[in-house]
Motif scaffolding. Structure first.
Motif, PDB file in Angstrom:
ATOM      1  N   ASP A   5       0.809  -1.293  -0.047  1.00  0.00           N
ATOM      2  CA  ASP A   5       0.137   0.098   0.085  1.00  0.00           C
ATOM      3  C   ASP A   5       0.889   1.077  -0.063  1.00  0.00           C
ATOM      4  O   ASP A   5       2.060   1.299   0.611  1.00  0.00           O
ATOM      5  CB  ASP A   5      -1.011   0.041   1.148  1.00  0.00           C
ATOM      6  CG  ASP A   5      -1.868  -1.294   1.083  1.00  0.00           C
ATOM      7  OD1 ASP A   5      -2.464  -1.699   0.046  1.00  0.00           O
ATOM      8  OD2 ASP A   5      -2.049  -1.870   2.212  1.00  0.00           O
ATOM      9  N   LEU A   6       0.554   2.339  -0.572  1.00  0.00           N
ATOM     10  CA  LEU A   6       1.253   3.546  -0.817  1.00  0.00           C
ATOM     11  C   LEU A   6       0.771   4.665   0.201  1.00  0.00           C
ATOM     12  O   LEU A   6      -0.644   4.762   0.373  1.00  0.00           O
ATOM     13  CB  LEU A   6       1.160   4.240  -2.052  1.00  0.00           C
ATOM     14  CG  LEU A   6       1.698   3.232  -3.325  1.00  0.00           C
ATOM     15  CD1 LEU A   6       1.513   4.165  -4.435  1.00  0.00           C
ATOM     16  CD2 LEU A   6       3.138   2.898  -3.044  1.00  0.00           C
ATOM     17  N   SER A   7       1.675   5.383   0.880  1.00  0.00           N
ATOM     18  CA  SER A   7       1.136   6.524   1.715  1.00  0.00           C
ATOM     19  C   SER A   7       0.803   7.499   0.800  1.00  0.00           C
ATOM     20  O   SER A   7       1.351   7.863  -0.231  1.00  0.00           O
ATOM     21  CB  SER A   7       2.245   6.842   2.529  1.00  0.00           C
ATOM     22  OG  SER A   7       2.140   8.046   3.081  1.00  0.00           O
ATOM     23  N   GLY A 320      14.101   4.586 -14.583  1.00  0.00           N
ATOM     24  CA  GLY A 320      12.822   5.436 -14.242  1.00  0.00           C
ATOM     25  C   GLY A 320      11.461   4.566 -13.983  1.00  0.00           C
ATOM     26  O   GLY A 320      11.259   3.512 -14.285  1.00  0.00           O
ATOM     27  N   ILE A 321      10.567   5.293 -13.664  1.00  0.00           N
ATOM     28  CA  ILE A 321       9.336   4.644 -13.428  1.00  0.00           C
ATOM     29  C   ILE A 321       8.142   5.364 -14.553  1.00  0.00           C
ATOM     30  O   ILE A 321       7.969   6.494 -14.483  1.00  0.00           O
ATOM     31  CB  ILE A 321       8.829   5.006 -11.988  1.00  0.00           C
ATOM     32  CG1 ILE A 321       9.954   4.396 -10.995  1.00  0.00           C
ATOM     33  CG2 ILE A 321       7.468   4.258 -11.708  1.00  0.00           C
ATOM     34  CD1 ILE A 321      10.058   2.965 -10.929  1.00  0.00           C
ATOM     35  N   ARG A 342       5.521   8.527  -7.333  1.00  0.00           N
ATOM     36  CA  ARG A 342       6.246   8.927  -6.321  1.00  0.00           C
ATOM     37  C   ARG A 342       6.373   7.959  -5.136  1.00  0.00           C
ATOM     38  O   ARG A 342       7.497   7.830  -4.459  1.00  0.00           O
ATOM     39  CB  ARG A 342       6.318  10.470  -6.076  1.00  0.00           C
ATOM     40  CG  ARG A 342       6.727  11.146  -7.144  1.00  0.00           C
ATOM     41  CD  ARG A 342       7.978  11.401  -7.214  1.00  0.00           C
ATOM     42  NE  ARG A 342       8.931  11.986  -6.196  1.00  0.00           N
ATOM     43  CZ  ARG A 342       9.902  11.495  -5.740  1.00  0.00           C
ATOM     44  NH1 ARG A 342      10.665  10.623  -6.319  1.00  0.00           N
ATOM     45  NH2 ARG A 342      10.536  12.060  -4.604  1.00  0.00           N
ATOM     46  N   GLY A 343       5.177   7.935  -4.542  1.00  0.00           N
ATOM     47  CA  GLY A 343       5.254   6.918  -3.291  1.00  0.00           C
ATOM     48  C   GLY A 343       5.598   5.667  -3.689  1.00  0.00           C
ATOM     49  O   GLY A 343       6.259   4.885  -2.810  1.00  0.00           O
ATOM     50  N   PHE A 344       5.541   5.235  -4.975  1.00  0.00           N
ATOM     51  CA  PHE A 344       6.048   3.785  -5.204  1.00  0.00           C
ATOM     52  C   PHE A 344       7.588   3.829  -5.057  1.00  0.00           C
ATOM     53  O   PHE A 344       8.282   2.876  -4.838  1.00  0.00           O
ATOM     54  CB  PHE A 344       5.757   3.208  -6.718  1.00  0.00           C
ATOM     55  CG  PHE A 344       6.124   2.268  -7.121  1.00  0.00           C
ATOM     56  CD1 PHE A 344       5.631   1.019  -7.027  1.00  0.00           C
ATOM     57  CD2 PHE A 344       7.155   2.280  -8.062  1.00  0.00           C
ATOM     58  CE1 PHE A 344       6.050  -0.229  -7.554  1.00  0.00           C
ATOM     59  CE2 PHE A 344       8.022   0.836  -8.449  1.00  0.00           C
ATOM     60  CZ  PHE A 344       7.244  -0.135  -8.265  1.00  0.00           C
TER      61      PHE A 344
END
Length: 836
Positions: A5-7, A320-321, A342-344
């Motif tokens: 889970d991402l914040s 990169g993502i 960005r959370g990832f």
């Protein structure tokens, strides 16, 4: 498979300002126009920059860039604003963050980028850019280079000494360093030190030639703009052997007794290249109010992995993502996609400067599509696209005049030139008679010399063809023989390596569409190997519908080999059948007849006589589904290459001929062929290693490319039209006035006001010896016990790891003199100075 889970907590907020109101700064945007605009964050607002400010960034600031252009075409500082009504447009929004910007400024840049995307109906590609880790597309906007400076005020500080690092292969970046100190220096870098009377250009021993050339040009521009009298070039490790006056001037700002130059950068780039091929796909979803990311696959991706109702993250590690947003996803998810990416990055513990890009279904940029082996684009307004031009004349003069046609068709001429054909047998090379030219065997290797005339000269091409069943020994012999023939003919400048099944158009053209490939070796049917008779019974599958796409390959002699999309030739003794599948075209059928001679029986699928299938051992199922090639043709891509020891590549988006530098080996990837372009000033070692480098490049391609692609080596000045046509403008005289780094350096020194500044030892050096190629370390480090030496130090030859100046200070002579001494004398001297 990872699931997490991402914040929602990030240093940049991506949605604070999206409230339906258009910022006054964005009111200038016309969505139907090609345009290039830039803004800077000031006092929590965005302020438009003027054109003369484009390309100058301050590391304490945050910026937004807007680029709109026709699909697949470049944008940037030189773009012309124009109406594109009726044409498909691609939009890119970048926000660039200086390394010393504040969280408040980066936050404004982030959410204002989302606001700008909303104006564009959430159809832009959004890029998060960070200082010194900019994307290839960002760099392509600034063809003349860009600057990253330290301060942004109006004070007159021209009297201060300033230090700049010069970075970049194709696009130069001038990056101001916070202080003038040796601590910033690496042997792989190039620096410009600006003082009131002199500009010093410090050349790192392991720096690349592109950055040296950039530094020479940038220092000259700086000299003219600031009216500084002199430019002095200083070489890494030779600072103390410059002219005494120069040494004094330089030492005033960078004291030589404090000199510390770190070894060249580690293997970060090599690791990044190795990770090019590492792709992992994650699916994003809301799970009870939490944003969940679950890995669904790794390895090569296909377009069908992406679904319009969802958001996906493609993880390319340090490269990169990418976050892909389906067209049916709601606007809130589109707006938050970059934030979640960005959370990832944080969750994966990747560096903060990792590139992050959001793309939207239907308007994906070319860089994203390249991650997939095949991609189909639904092009808006497709009816307005030009149809390919039909032409029947492919002679050499026409192709030289129409380079884009040569690139599109991959034809050099009409195949009417002269052919000499050799077959490799054991360690011998046997010339083949003309009547057997078009008969190849899968267990053999061949060399073809093709000669043709243009308007002004006779030209020659060397092809080597490798059968899919050839032994490695014969492949190695063929490669050696190819080099020998090339040397004997005075280096022709064109060598093509072709693997069976991947024959390029021109190779097929020279056999007039009659190339026939049988299984086995030529000696299976003729022990001498000279006549190369074919088998008396076979089934051939015919490919192509023109002389430059046609060939026939032997397949298993049974019904299951048939295919409704193709034509086949069945031979049994003197009896020939031409079998035509239901989906084969008239042109395919005409080509197929050419492989059957004059006496054959035409057989249409579904109307076969019973004896036809009996010849093939009875009826069996075979492929009957229609095959359509509906995928996009991938655009050509150009890469800088460096082999040390593995191939490192850097792509140049929207390349041009001027990107081909004579000191370099370049790679042009046209999807089905790899051209290796070898500049006249590139080293023999780089040229020799280029084929290994290409294999490394293919192995690490994220789309998992075919390793059997055709590879063509071409030399500068010998480029065929099939290569030139991939460059929008080709100037045959471009390199006539090319200036090497040493030529630029000489010209700059001649313009110095103080001519005495040219008399130092360093200005007389024309190049670097092998001594300069070794990693350099301080004297105390090299005097350590062998088990405590750095890994790259040769314990038996520690003196090679001294800088030139340190060598002279210890041995009281230059290395060139030391090298000529007897071995016993060298060892005696090394013991005396503590390096034995």
């Amino acid at each position: 498979m990872q699931v997490f889970d991402l914040s929602s907590e990030h240093e940049e907020s991506f949605s604070n300002g999206v409230n339906g109101n258009i910022d006054v700064a964005f009111k200038k945007i016309n969505k139907s126009y090609a345009d290039f605009l830039m803004w800077k964050v000031e006092n929590m607002n965005v302020v438009a920059l003027t054109k003369d400010q484009y390309g100058t960034f301050y590391d304490t600031e945050s910026y937004i860039i807007y680029a709109a252009s026709p699909f697949g075409e470049p944008s940037g500082t030189e773009a012309v604003t124009r109406d594109l009504r009726g044409k498909p447009i691609e939009y890119h929004v970048h926000f660039w963050l200086g390394q010393n910007t504040t969280p408040e400024k980066s936050g404004v840049a982030a959410y204002k980028s989302v606001e700008l995307d909303s104006i564009l109906s959430c159809c832009s590609s959004q890029h998060r850019e960070t200082q010194s880790n900019e994307s290839d597309r960002f760099l392509s906007y600034f063809k003349n280079g860009y600057k990253i400076l330290k301060i942004n005020d109006n004070t007159n500080d021209e009297d201060e000494a300033k230090l700049y690092k010069v970075k970049g292969k194709s696009i130069p970046a001038l990056i101001q360093i916070e202080s003038v100190e040796w601590d910033h220096f690496r042997s792989s870098d190039v620096f410009i030190l600006k003082t009131t009377q002199t500009i010093f250009v410090w050349i790192g021993r392991a720096s690349c030639i592109e950055e040296r050339r950039h530094a020479a040009k940038l220092s000259e521009e700086m000299k003219e703009r600031l009216k500084i009298p002199n430019i002095i070039f200083v070489d890494d490790g030779y600072e103390k052997t410059t002219d005494g006056n120069i040494q004094k001037q330089f030492g005033k700002y960078l004291p030589l007794e404090k000199r510390i130059v770190l070894p060249e950068s580690g293997n970060d780039k090599e690791e990044t290249d190795a990770n090019r091929g590492c792709l992992r796909l994650y699916k994003c979803s809301d799970n009870n109010g939490k944003y969940r990311v679950a890995e669904i696959k790794s390895g090569p991706l296909i377009q069908a992995d992406l679904t319009s109702e969802d958001v996906f993250i493609i993880d390319q590690d340090l490269n990169g993502i990418w976050v892909w947003v389906g067209r049916k996803v709601n606007e809130r998810e589109k707006n938050e996609a970059l934030r979640n990416a960005r959370g990832f990055v944080k969750k994966k513990k990747y560096p903060s400067n990792t590139k992050v890009t959001r793309v939207v279904e239907g308007v994906e940029p070319v860089e994203f599509k390249m991650l997939f082996r095949l991609w189909k684009t639904d092009i808006p307004n497709a009816k307005n696209l030009k149809l390919p031009m039909l032409i029947s004349k492919f002679d050499a003069i026409t192709m030289e005049d129409r380079l884009s046609l040569a690139a599109e068709t991959q034809l050099i001429d009409d195949g009417s030139g002269g052919i000499t054909l050799w077959r490799i047998k054991d360690t011998k090379i046997i010339e083949i008679s003309k009547d057997r030219y078009a008969h190849f065997f899968s267990g053999d290797c061949y060399i073809v010399l093709y000669s043709y005339h243009t308007l002004h000269e006779e030209k020659h091409l060397l092809y080597c063809w490798i059968g899919s069943d050839a032994s490695q020994e014969e492949i190695n012999i063929t490669t050696t023989k190819l080099e020998e023939i090339d040397e004997e003919l005075g280096q022709l400048g064109f060598q093509a390596r072709i693997i069976q099944g991947r024959e390029p158009a021109h190779f097929l053209q020279i056999f007039k569409g009659k190339l026939t490939i049988f299984n086995g070796t030529g000696t299976d049917f003729d022990e001498t190997g000279k006549n190369l008779k074919g088998p008396s019974q076979y089934l051939l599958k015919v490919f192509g519908s023109t002389t430059y796409s046609a060939k026939a390959e032997q397949v298993d002699f049974k019904t299951s080999s048939l295919d409704s999309n193709s034509c086949f030739i069945l031979r049994r003794g003197k009896k020939y059948y031409v079998w035509c599948g239901n989906y084969s075209t008239g042109d395919q059928r005409e080509i197929a007849k050419g492989f059957a001679g004059k006496d054959f029986e035409l057989t249409l699928e579904g109307k076969e006589k019973e004896d036809f299938f009996n010849l093939l051992g009875g009826q069996m199922p075979y492929k009957t589904q229609m095959i359509k090639n509906i995928y996009d043709k991938k655009p050509a891509r150009l890469f800088f290459c460096k082999t040390s020891p593995l191939l490192q590549v850097q792509e140049i988006l929207f390349f041009q001929q001027s990107d081909l530098l004579p000191e370099n080996v370049m790679l042009l990837d046209t999807d089905d062929t790899l051209f290796i372009w070898m500049g006249k000033l590139s080293t023999r070692e780089e040229q020799r290693l280029s084929i290994q480098g290409v294999m490394h490049y293919l192995q690490n391609d994220p789309s998992k490319r075919d390793m059997n692609m055709t590879v063509i080596h071409i030399k500068q000045g010998k480029e065929p039209p099939t290569f030139k046509g991939f460059f929008c403008k080709w100037d045959s005289k471009l390199w006539k006035y090319y200036k090497t780094f040493h030529k630029l350096k000489q010209e700059i020194q001649m313009k110095n006001t103080d001519q005495d500044s040219n008399n130092g030892y360093i200005q007389q050096k024309s190049g670097y010896s092998d001594f300069d190629h070794y990693e350099k370390y301080p004297i105390p480090t090299l005097r350590e016990p062998n088990d405590r030496l750095p890994n790259k130090v040769d314990p038996l030859n520690k003196e090679l790891h001294l800088s030139h100046d340190d060598f002279i200070s210890l041995f009281k002579m230059a290395y060139e003199e030391f090298e000529k001494l007897p071995r016993w004398k060298q060892q005696e001297m090394k013991k005396k100075v503590g390096l034995f």
